[in-house]
Design a protein around this motif. Structure first.
Motif, PDB file in Angstrom:
ATOM      1  N   UNK A   1     -35.328  13.781  19.806  1.00 16.94           N
ATOM      2  CA  UNK A   1     -36.244  14.122  20.895  1.00 16.94           C
ATOM      3  C   UNK A   1     -37.657  13.748  20.460  1.00 16.94           C
ATOM      4  N   UNK A   2     -38.350  12.969  21.300  1.00 18.47           N
ATOM      5  CA  UNK A   2     -39.696  12.518  20.956  1.00 18.47           C
ATOM      6  C   UNK A   2     -40.611  12.699  22.158  1.00 18.47           C
ATOM      7  N   UNK A   3     -41.877  12.992  21.872  1.00 19.34           N
ATOM      8  CA  UNK A   3     -42.900  13.048  22.913  1.00 19.34           C
ATOM      9  C   UNK A   3     -43.890  11.937  22.611  1.00 19.34           C
ATOM     10  N   UNK A   4     -44.052  11.036  23.583  1.00 15.58           N
ATOM     11  CA  UNK A   4     -44.958   9.910  23.412  1.00 15.58           C
ATOM     12  C   UNK A   4     -46.358  10.316  23.862  1.00 15.58           C
TER      13      UNK A   4
ATOM     14  N   UNK B   1     -37.895   9.949  30.397  1.00 18.10           N
ATOM     15  CA  UNK B   1     -38.042  10.617  31.694  1.00 18.10           C
ATOM     16  C   UNK B   1     -39.193  11.616  31.642  1.00 18.10           C
ATOM     17  N   UNK B   2     -39.348  12.355  32.749  1.00 17.06           N
ATOM     18  CA  UNK B   2     -40.409  13.362  32.835  1.00 17.06           C
ATOM     19  C   UNK B   2     -40.081  14.605  32.009  1.00 17.06           C
ATOM     20  N   UNK B   3     -38.800  15.003  31.986  1.00 16.74           N
ATOM     21  CA  UNK B   3     -38.391  16.181  31.224  1.00 16.74           C
ATOM     22  C   UNK B   3     -37.259  15.808  30.284  1.00 16.74           C
TER      23      UNK B   3
ATOM     24  N   UNK C   1     -43.135  10.787  29.523  1.00 15.83           N
ATOM     25  CA  UNK C   1     -43.418  10.612  28.100  1.00 15.83           C
ATOM     26  C   UNK C   1     -42.400  11.297  27.189  1.00 15.83           C
ATOM     27  N   UNK C   2     -41.305  11.787  27.749  1.00 16.95           N
ATOM     28  CA  UNK C   2     -40.252  12.428  26.943  1.00 16.95           C
ATOM     29  C   UNK C   2     -39.144  11.403  26.679  1.00 16.95           C
TER      30      UNK C   2
END
Length: 105
Positions: A41-44, A71-73, A51-52
């Motif tokens: 799981x990464x957050x850009x 995607x968004x979530x 950004x997920x």
């Protein structure tokens, strides 16, 4: 099935981890020889809302399936990735198992 989850640059919530486990357990309906799976799981850091990033690797005997979705979530990305994995696993299961020594020319 054993699920290894890694969250990069944030701490994943217990509800998210349970959702991942529950959703990946459903993959065993489509292909029963799954060994384990790895979920990243990464957050850009961008200004866009999508950004997920979720990357799932599913290990089966003699093969590995990798799906990456953004995607968004996280829930939406996991659901989308699992749908892609379901199609790949069904295709793998339907492929005839012919050993190399039994091929006919």
């Amino acid at each position: 099935m054993k699920v290894n989850t890694q969250s990069v640059n944030f701490n994943a919530d217990i509800k998210l981890m349970e959702f991942i486990q529950k959703r990946l357990d459903k993959l065993e309906v489509f292909y029963d020889r799954i060994i384990n799976s790895d979920v990243y799981l990464k957050v850009e850091n961008t200004s866009t809302k999508e950004n997920k990033i979720v990357e799932i690797k599913v290990h089966v005997p003699k093969d590995t399936f990798i799906v990456k979705k953004q995607c968004k979530t996280f829930e939406e990305a996991i659901d989308s990735a699992c749908n892609s994995l379901e199609r790949k696993l069904v295709r793998k299961k339907q492929k005839p198992r012919v050993s190399p020594s039994l091929k006919f020319f």
